[in-house]
Design a protein around this motif. Structure first.
Motif, PDB file in Angstrom:
ATOM      1  N   LEU A 170      -6.754  -2.586   5.158  1.00  0.00           N
ATOM      2  CA  LEU A 170      -6.398  -1.185   5.338  1.00  0.00           C
ATOM      3  C   LEU A 170      -6.953  -0.655   6.654  1.00  0.00           C
ATOM      4  O   LEU A 170      -6.276   0.090   7.375  1.00  0.00           O
ATOM      5  N   ASP A 171      -8.179  -1.064   6.975  1.00  0.00           N
ATOM      6  CA  ASP A 171      -8.804  -0.636   8.221  1.00  0.00           C
ATOM      7  C   ASP A 171      -7.969  -1.074   9.422  1.00  0.00           C
ATOM      8  O   ASP A 171      -7.712  -0.280  10.338  1.00  0.00           O
ATOM      9  N   GLU A 172      -7.521  -2.319   9.429  1.00  0.00           N
ATOM     10  CA  GLU A 172      -6.732  -2.814  10.557  1.00  0.00           C
ATOM     11  C   GLU A 172      -5.386  -2.105  10.635  1.00  0.00           C
ATOM     12  O   GLU A 172      -4.896  -1.801  11.730  1.00  0.00           O
ATOM     13  N   ILE A 173      -4.791  -1.820   9.501  1.00  0.00           N
ATOM     14  CA  ILE A 173      -3.513  -1.110   9.474  1.00  0.00           C
ATOM     15  C   ILE A 173      -3.670   0.292  10.061  1.00  0.00           C
ATOM     16  O   ILE A 173      -2.873   0.723  10.912  1.00  0.00           O
ATOM     17  N   SER A 199     -11.699  -8.502   3.012  1.00  0.00           N
ATOM     18  CA  SER A 199     -11.458  -7.657   1.845  1.00  0.00           C
ATOM     19  C   SER A 199     -10.168  -6.877   2.024  1.00  0.00           C
ATOM     20  O   SER A 199      -9.587  -6.834   3.119  1.00  0.00           O
ATOM     21  N   LYS A 200      -9.749  -6.241   0.944  1.00  0.00           N
ATOM     22  CA  LYS A 200      -8.586  -5.350   1.004  1.00  0.00           C
ATOM     23  C   LYS A 200      -8.884  -4.175   1.929  1.00  0.00           C
ATOM     24  O   LYS A 200      -8.007  -3.701   2.669  1.00  0.00           O
ATOM     25  N   GLU A 201     -10.131  -3.704   1.895  1.00  0.00           N
ATOM     26  CA  GLU A 201     -10.542  -2.600   2.758  1.00  0.00           C
ATOM     27  C   GLU A 201     -10.385  -2.976   4.229  1.00  0.00           C
ATOM     28  O   GLU A 201      -9.977  -2.148   5.057  1.00  0.00           O
ATOM     29  N   ALA A 202     -10.700  -4.228   4.548  1.00  0.00           N
ATOM     30  CA  ALA A 202     -10.557  -4.683   5.941  1.00  0.00           C
ATOM     31  C   ALA A 202      -9.096  -4.673   6.373  1.00  0.00           C
ATOM     32  O   ALA A 202      -8.783  -4.375   7.528  1.00  0.00           O
ATOM     33  N   PHE A 233       0.836  -1.202   0.000  1.00  0.00           N
ATOM     34  CA  PHE A 233       0.000   0.000   0.000  1.00  0.00           C
ATOM     35  C   PHE A 233       0.874   1.255   0.000  1.00  0.00           C
ATOM     36  O   PHE A 233       0.537   2.258  -0.628  1.00  0.00           O
ATOM     37  N   ALA A 234       1.988   1.202   0.742  1.00  0.00           N
ATOM     38  CA  ALA A 234       2.860   2.371   0.870  1.00  0.00           C
ATOM     39  C   ALA A 234       3.677   2.617  -0.385  1.00  0.00           C
ATOM     40  O   ALA A 234       3.894   3.768  -0.776  1.00  0.00           O
ATOM     41  N   THR A 235       4.139   1.560  -1.024  1.00  0.00           N
ATOM     42  CA  THR A 235       5.063   1.714  -2.149  1.00  0.00           C
ATOM     43  C   THR A 235       4.377   1.684  -3.512  1.00  0.00           C
ATOM     44  O   THR A 235       4.828   2.342  -4.448  1.00  0.00           O
TER      45      THR A 235
END
Length: 209
Positions: A71-74, A66-69, A36-38
């Motif tokens: 990102l949410d945890e991150i 999901s991918k959203e999940a 996600f960062a790079t």
């Protein structure tokens, strides 16, 4: 910057055992946050994450819906502890300059400890603020801002900080100068976060000339 190879890989299609579930989740999150960062959140697919981890794409769904999940945890794992650390420093009730310095030191230590999470937060916040599921990102950011503003204004009232500055503008300058360091600071490099923080504080309080 490439994605680090996972410390352990799983045979393609291997189901996650109950004993490895926590470790596998952490491994997936480590890979996801770096991608996600790079590469960017929108450009990263679940298959990208699976390939970098060494598992089938479908196996991710044993751990995350999901991918959203992911990102949410991150983001929750970054923002909530960061706010708590800032709030704890404010509660300690030190002098305004001492408190401001500690907030700055914490910020640089976060860049050192969690550079990819910092980068994701910096890169994705504007888009996330428009999504109801990520409303908490704006809420935590606002709470963090209020801590810094209270410290800066207390410094102005005490005479420790020049009163002719607009506290909000000063905060924005400080915030952006610190967090943008994630683009050039390299954990494990020659510079330690304490050294970077000390130099920044010298510049902030003493100036270049």
């Amino acid at each position: 910057m490439g994605v680090a190879k996972p410390r352990e890989t799983v045979a393609k299609g291997e189901p996650a055992g109950s004993g490895a579930k926590g470790g596998r989740r952490e491994q997936l999150l480590e890979v996801a946050v770096e991608l996600f960062a790079t590469k960017g959140y929108a450009e990263t697919t679940m298959r990208d994450i699976a390939d970098a981890t060494g598992i089938l794409a479908g196996s991710i769904y044993h751990h995350f819906a999901s991918k959203e999940a992911m990102l949410d945890e991150i983001l929750r794992g970054f923002l909530i502890p960061l706010h708590e650390r800032f709030a704890a420093v404010e509660r300690e009730g030190g002098g305004p300059r001492e408190t401001l310095s500690e907030l700055i030191r914490i910020s640089f230590s976060c860049i050192h400890d969690s550079p990819h999470a910092v980068a994701v937060y910096q890169n994705e916040t504007d888009n996330l603020l428009r999504q109801e599921a990520f409303a908490y990102v704006g809420e935590h950011s606002a709470r963090i801002e209020q801590i810094w503003l209270r410290v800066l204004r207390a410094g102005q009232e005490s005479g420790a900080i020049r009163p002719d500055f607009d506290a909000k503008v000063a905060y924005l300058f400080i915030r952006d100068a610190i967090w943008s360091a994630v683009r050039w600071y390299r954990p494990g490099g020659q510079l330690r976060p304490e050294t970077v923080a000390d130099q920044y504080l010298d510049l902030l309080y003493g100036g270049l000339v």
